[in-house]
Design an enzyme around this catalytic site. Structure first.
Site, short mmCIF file in Angstrom:
data_model
loop_
_atom_site.label_atom_id
_atom_site.label_comp_id
_atom_site.label_asym_id
_atom_site.label_seq_id
_atom_site.Cartn_x
_atom_site.Cartn_y
_atom_site.Cartn_z
CD GLN A 1 -6.70 -4.28 3.95
OE1 GLN A 1 -7.66 -5.04 4.08
NE2 GLN A 1 -6.85 -2.98 3.80
CE LYS B 1 -7.15 -0.05 6.19
NZ LYS B 1 -8.02 0.54 5.17
CG ASP C 1 0.60 -2.35 6.16
OD1 ASP C 1 -0.36 -2.45 6.96
OD2 ASP C 1 0.51 -1.76 5.07
CB CYS D 1 -3.80 3.57 -1.46
SG CYS D 1 -4.92 4.93 -1.18
CG HIS E 1 -1.90 0.99 1.41
ND1 HIS E 1 -1.63 2.28 1.78
CD2 HIS E 1 -3.24 0.91 1.25
CE1 HIS E 1 -2.77 2.97 1.83
NE2 HIS E 1 -3.76 2.15 1.51
#
Lengths: 418, 147
Positions: free
Chosen positions: A215, A238, A212, A376, A135
């Site tokens: 998600q 999220k 990261d 993104c 991302h």
């Protein structure tokens, strides 16, 4: 009270995932005259009743600043805020609450590490290794610190089905690599990366690893101790909490040596014009009054997730993804973008006759919310030769009916643009 | 459902299916690249000027139906028009898309673009080509973004 009237938590974790839908008030509304089918969870997921209740209660009864006052409300606010930190710690299996920094979200968490660790560590000729599926939030902070330090940003390639090319990753991992930054789950492709292997390889090469996790949190339960990652970043919105709150987990030994990211209140022990002594972890990285209600809500979301059987959740989401993939792939001119073997419930696709934006507008008229655009992740779009995709991303409250509704919308788009 | 039909009127669907003046223009006096960062849409507008008029105009690129149809309708309309008329038309279209006032009758076929007013997220799609036109006619720079 009879023995059978035990509290739900004593009966173990929730395995009937389908029953959870009724806990999300936002899903009961109608959009453009149709019941809402919310399939944009990779952008933001909805909040369950317990999270909404926690937010309201915090604002209604405990609204005060933290770590400041000796009055009762401030003490309550501090207790709620620090209680949320402990919930996050326990959920991630971190060794202490000093390793849990509250931030505005994943983006701020990554910027913190890039600016603070990257700024202190990187020298000219050093390299930061990322992947082609990141991302923008896990690209640009590193680009910025590379520009400042003279280090180089190196993207590891991905394969045609959207998996990390591990052989190439290994080849690109050298003694020059100081930091590896990688998504746990790709937002545009759904790919779940082999974190254990990546972290093992990176550590063997002497690099620090930031994951990261934006998600991942709604689908997987990371154990930072077992993963042995150096940093793990994620966002509340999220994972069934509101926007504006996120977390940076970092290993104590690293956080301790890193310089502060922002200056202000809370992050200091003493201040004079000659010298400032910084506060202990994690407060050194929490300048200014934090998002207290957001943290409390995140704590409630963590409790909610903690009550769920993740094997049952994985089975539920796997069924949805398989069903949705089959139905979308059967449409004329459909192409699925991202077909990794190990995928989270994210379905990116294009229809050759209809642009993604038109797809998004037409399905919205059927009450179906999906994301369209580049997500993104412009390098991912370029890699697959498409300007944009339509993306249906699922959460625990979605069901096959939502998929059917999506298909009705897509068929309508195809009919309109035939 | 009616709003959707208002957005995707037959003239829009037709110009999306078979865009007019699509392709590159050799010997163009102005070449402007338009990007819509939100969608990843890209278009290039080619303008040939002569005697204060748009002697020829073409565009190419990728975009959604609204963006392609809007550019196609635009080229059809301004080809042969004076620079002054075209700039005035830009203002009228801009006002229509952003919801100020009634749609002037003089817009004729272009009034079909008015459907986007009910879809704020799509206004940028409809304006991309027009912003490129304005830039081309002002000769300000060679790149325009809807952001």
């Amino acid at each position: 009270m009879s023995a059978s009237a035990a509290k739900p938590e004593q009966l173990g974790k929730i395995t009937d995932i389908g029953s959870l839908r009724s806990r999300f008030p936002a899903l009961a509304q109608r959009v453009r005259g149709k019941p809402l089918a919310y399939l944009d969870n990779a952008a933001s997921s909805q909040c369950p009743d317990v999270v909404l209740d926690a937010m309201l209660e915090q604002q209604r009864s405990n609204h005060a600043n933290v770590h400041r006052g000796v009055h009762t409300l401030s003490e309550r606010a501090t207790e709620a805020y620090e209680g949320a930190r402990e919930k996050v710690r326990a959920y991630l299996n971190a060794s202490g609450t000093d390793e849990i920094v509250f931030t505005r979200g994943t983006t701020e968490s990554i910027n913190l590490v890039a600016a603070s660790l990257g700024g202190a560590l990187l020298r000219e000729g050093d390299e930061v290794l990322i992947t082609h599926m990141e991302h923008h939030s896990n690209i640009i902070p590193w680009q910025l610190v590379c520009e400042r330090t003279g280090a180089r940003l190196v993207p590891a390639p991905i394969t045609d089905n959207g998996e990390l090319d591990l052989t190439a990753f290994e080849r690109l991992l050298t003694e020059r690599t100081r930091i590896v930054a990688v998504a746990h789950v790709s937002n545009a492709l759904g790919t779940v990366n082999p974190l254990e292997r990546i972290i093992e390889l990176a550590h063997a090469a002497g690099a620090r690893v930031l994951v990261d996790g934006a998600q991942a949190m709604a689908h997987l339960r990371p154990d930072v101790a077992a993963l042995d990652c150096d940093f793990y970043a994620f966002s509340g919105h999220k994972m069934f909490a509101p926007t504006g709150i996120g977390v940076l987990y970092g290993k104590r030994a690293l956080l301790d040596r890193m310089p502060p990211y922002q200056g202000g209140g809370e992050m200091i022990l003493s201040v004079s014009f000659e010298k400032t002594v910084y506060n202990a972890l994690p407060y050194k990285f929490e300048a200014g009054t934090p998002n207290i209600t957001g943290a409390v809500a995140l704590g409630a979301a963590v409790d909610f997730l903690d009550g769920i059987d993740f094997d049952a959740l994985a089975a539920h989401e796997h069924d949805l993804l398989t069903y949705a993939t089959e139905r979308v792939a059967a449409l004329p001119g459909a192409r699925i973008i991202g077909t990794a073997e190990h995928k989270a419930a994210v379905l990116s696709f294009v229809l050759d006759r209809v642009h993604a934006h038109d797809v998004g507008t037409v399905v919205d008229s059927e009450g179906v919310a999906i994301r369209t655009g580049h997500h993104c992740a412009m390098p991912v779009m370029e890699r697959f030769g498409v300007p944009a995709t339509a993306r249906a991303s699922f959460a625990l409250y979605n069901n096959r009916d939502d998929v059917d509704r999506l298909i009705v919308g897509l068929e309508r788009a195809l009919e309109m643009f035939s | 459902m009616n709003e959707l039909r208002e957005l995707y009127r037959e003239v829009i669907l037709d110009h999306n299916r078979s865009p007019r003046n699509f392709g590159e223009l050799e010997n163009a006096d102005r070449v402007v690249e338009g990007v819509n960062p939100l969608c990843g849409d890209r278009m290039t507008l080619y303008v040939k000027l002569g005697d204060g008029r748009i002697a020829d105009i073409k565009f190419k690129g990728t975009g959604c139906a609204i963006s392609v149809a809007s550019s196609s309708l635009m080229t059809e309309r301004v080809k042969g028009a004076t620079v002054e008329e075209s700039m005035r038309l830009f203002e009228q279209i801009h006002d229509m898309l952003t919801g100020h006032g009634a749609v002037p009758e003089s817009l004729d076929k272009l009034a079909a673009l008015g459907g986007v007013r009910e879809y704020p997220a799509r206004v940028k799609c409809a304006s991309l080509g027009w912003h490129a036109l304005k830039t081309a006619l002002s000769g300000e720079n060679d790149r325009v973004s809807t952001e």
